[in-house]
Motif scaffolding. Sequence first.
Motif, PDB file in Angstrom:
ATOM      1  N   UNK A  47       5.424   5.004   4.473  1.00  0.00           N
ATOM      2  CA  UNK A  47       4.364   5.673   5.227  1.00  0.00           C
ATOM      3  C   UNK A  47       3.030   5.002   4.910  1.00  0.00           C
ATOM      4  N   UNK A  48       2.460   4.228   5.856  1.00  0.00           N
ATOM      5  CA  UNK A  48       1.188   3.548   5.561  1.00  0.00           C
ATOM      6  C   UNK A  48       0.064   4.506   5.178  1.00  0.00           C
ATOM      7  N   UNK A  49      -0.003   5.657   5.851  1.00  0.00           N
ATOM      8  CA  UNK A  49      -1.099   6.585   5.558  1.00  0.00           C
ATOM      9  C   UNK A  49      -0.995   7.129   4.134  1.00  0.00           C
ATOM     10  N   UNK A  50       0.232   7.435   3.676  1.00  0.00           N
ATOM     11  CA  UNK A  50       0.403   7.954   2.316  1.00  0.00           C
ATOM     12  C   UNK A  50       0.155   6.870   1.279  1.00  0.00           C
ATOM     13  N   UNK A  51       0.607   5.659   1.568  1.00  0.00           N
ATOM     14  CA  UNK A  51       0.353   4.555   0.640  1.00  0.00           C
ATOM     15  C   UNK A  51      -1.144   4.273   0.555  1.00  0.00           C
ATOM     16  N   UNK A  52      -1.827   4.278   1.687  1.00  0.00           N
ATOM     17  CA  UNK A  52      -3.271   4.055   1.678  1.00  0.00           C
ATOM     18  C   UNK A  52      -3.991   5.100   0.841  1.00  0.00           C
ATOM     19  N   UNK A  53      -3.596   6.363   1.005  1.00  0.00           N
ATOM     20  CA  UNK A  53      -4.236   7.432   0.218  1.00  0.00           C
ATOM     21  C   UNK A  53      -3.985   7.225  -1.272  1.00  0.00           C
ATOM     22  N   UNK A  54      -2.750   6.881  -1.621  1.00  0.00           N
ATOM     23  CA  UNK A  54      -2.416   6.668  -3.029  1.00  0.00           C
ATOM     24  C   UNK A  54      -3.241   5.535  -3.621  1.00  0.00           C
ATOM     25  N   UNK A  55      -3.430   4.469  -2.846  1.00  0.00           N
ATOM     26  CA  UNK A  55      -4.131   3.289  -3.339  1.00  0.00           C
ATOM     27  C   UNK A  55      -5.650   3.386  -3.195  1.00  0.00           C
ATOM     28  N   UNK A  56      -6.137   4.430  -2.529  1.00  0.00           N
ATOM     29  CA  UNK A  56      -7.576   4.569  -2.337  1.00  0.00           C
ATOM     30  C   UNK A  56      -8.118   3.672  -1.245  1.00  0.00           C
ATOM     31  N   UNK A  57      -7.301   3.384  -0.226  1.00  0.00           N
ATOM     32  CA  UNK A  57      -7.718   2.548   0.902  1.00  0.00           C
ATOM     33  C   UNK A  57      -8.064   3.434   2.089  1.00  0.00           C
ATOM     34  N   UNK A  58      -9.044   3.005   2.885  1.00  0.00           N
ATOM     35  CA  UNK A  58      -9.441   3.828   4.026  1.00  0.00           C
ATOM     36  C   UNK A  58      -8.611   3.561   5.274  1.00  0.00           C
ATOM     37  N   UNK A  59      -7.733   2.551   5.236  1.00  0.00           N
ATOM     38  CA  UNK A  59      -6.888   2.260   6.387  1.00  0.00           C
ATOM     39  C   UNK A  59      -7.580   1.440   7.460  1.00  0.00           C
ATOM     40  N   UNK A  60      -8.848   1.156   7.287  1.00  0.00           N
ATOM     41  CA  UNK A  60      -9.603   0.358   8.268  1.00  0.00           C
ATOM     42  C   UNK A  60     -10.115  -0.925   7.615  1.00  0.00           C
ATOM     43  N   UNK A  61     -11.001  -0.770   6.639  1.00  0.00           N
ATOM     44  CA  UNK A  61     -11.476  -1.972   5.938  1.00  0.00           C
ATOM     45  C   UNK A  61     -10.284  -2.709   5.338  1.00  0.00           C
ATOM     46  N   UNK A  62      -9.379  -1.966   4.709  1.00  0.00           N
ATOM     47  CA  UNK A  62      -8.133  -2.512   4.186  1.00  0.00           C
ATOM     48  C   UNK A  62      -7.024  -1.509   4.457  1.00  0.00           C
ATOM     49  N   UNK A  63      -5.831  -2.036   4.751  1.00  0.00           N
ATOM     50  CA  UNK A  63      -4.692  -1.160   5.000  1.00  0.00           C
ATOM     51  C   UNK A  63      -3.414  -1.814   4.502  1.00  0.00           C
ATOM     52  N   UNK A  64      -2.453  -0.988   4.081  1.00  0.00           N
ATOM     53  CA  UNK A  64      -1.138  -1.489   3.667  1.00  0.00           C
ATOM     54  C   UNK A  64      -0.368  -1.921   4.908  1.00  0.00           C
ATOM     55  N   UNK A  65       0.034  -3.185   4.948  1.00  0.00           N
ATOM     56  CA  UNK A  65       0.699  -3.752   6.119  1.00  0.00           C
ATOM     57  C   UNK A  65       2.207  -3.842   5.965  1.00  0.00           C
ATOM     58  N   UNK A  66       2.644  -4.294   4.822  1.00  0.00           N
ATOM     59  CA  UNK A  66       4.052  -4.584   4.621  1.00  0.00           C
ATOM     60  C   UNK A  66       4.324  -4.512   3.132  1.00  0.00           C
ATOM     61  N   UNK A  67       5.583  -4.631   2.772  1.00  0.00           N
ATOM     62  CA  UNK A  67       5.956  -4.471   1.371  1.00  0.00           C
ATOM     63  C   UNK A  67       7.112  -5.413   1.039  1.00  0.00           C
ATOM     64  N   UNK A  68       7.120  -5.901  -0.178  1.00  0.00           N
ATOM     65  CA  UNK A  68       8.227  -6.719  -0.673  1.00  0.00           C
ATOM     66  C   UNK A  68       8.772  -6.045  -1.913  1.00  0.00           C
ATOM     67  N   UNK A  69      10.031  -5.622  -1.840  1.00  0.00           N
ATOM     68  CA  UNK A  69      10.672  -4.891  -2.937  1.00  0.00           C
ATOM     69  C   UNK A  69      11.470  -5.861  -3.811  1.00  0.00           C
ATOM     70  N   UNK A  70      11.242  -5.788  -5.110  1.00  0.00           N
ATOM     71  CA  UNK A  70      11.899  -6.697  -6.062  1.00  0.00           C
ATOM     72  C   UNK A  70      12.732  -5.896  -7.045  1.00  0.00           C
TER      73      UNK A  70
END
Length: 230
Positions: free
Chosen positions: A202-225
Amino acid sequence: MNPLTADHLVAGMVKQLSISAQPTGFVADAQLPGKTSLEIRLPEPAQLPDQSLFECIDLRRSGNLVRRPISLDLLASLLEEWRTPLPKALAPREGLRSVAVPMALDVSGLEAGCYRHDAERSSLLPICPVTRSYCREELLIQSDHANATALIFIVGPLVAWLHYGGNRGYRNLLLEAGWITDRLYLRATALGLSCTASGGFSPSKVNRLLGLDGRSYTALFCFAVGGPHS
């Protein structure tokens, strides 16, 4: 809703954000989280084995994450991709490059939590603690990806790209994410780690967790290791 119409949700989002993107004198890291006073310097990255590109491509597999810890130097090696110069088309000017935000779930020497990678200083800046159960229950759509040792979120400067290239800026941002993801696959494979790309969060939940506003910076994709295969 027909996904090809101009009223499609993603098209509408890009259109609205491009209208509001008027960042005169935009500062690339103005909205980025991370406690600089608690900076953690990364060790020397784990060395890649002497392996040809074709061998690495042949060995590349996606999925079946092994729930096993990895050392910090292995994570540092993966994060080296953000120190690799980008093709000019993917970074035509300063401030348009994505940022790595690793979520460490079982990395030796790191408390479980989210960190912003500072590529210039080769360090991690703590953002917040996190648990594996929270990832599985609240953030991830593909719950098996919570077996990962670390989730590396690719965070992009959305408004800066829209300001630079209009609606095409969104496409360029995703092209860079794809370029880095492909290189992460090859590097993780060379290091013997299980891995998979993931858009299942969920980009919105990840953004909230990371303190991102979703506009200036937003979570786009993920690489799981995950850990190495037996």
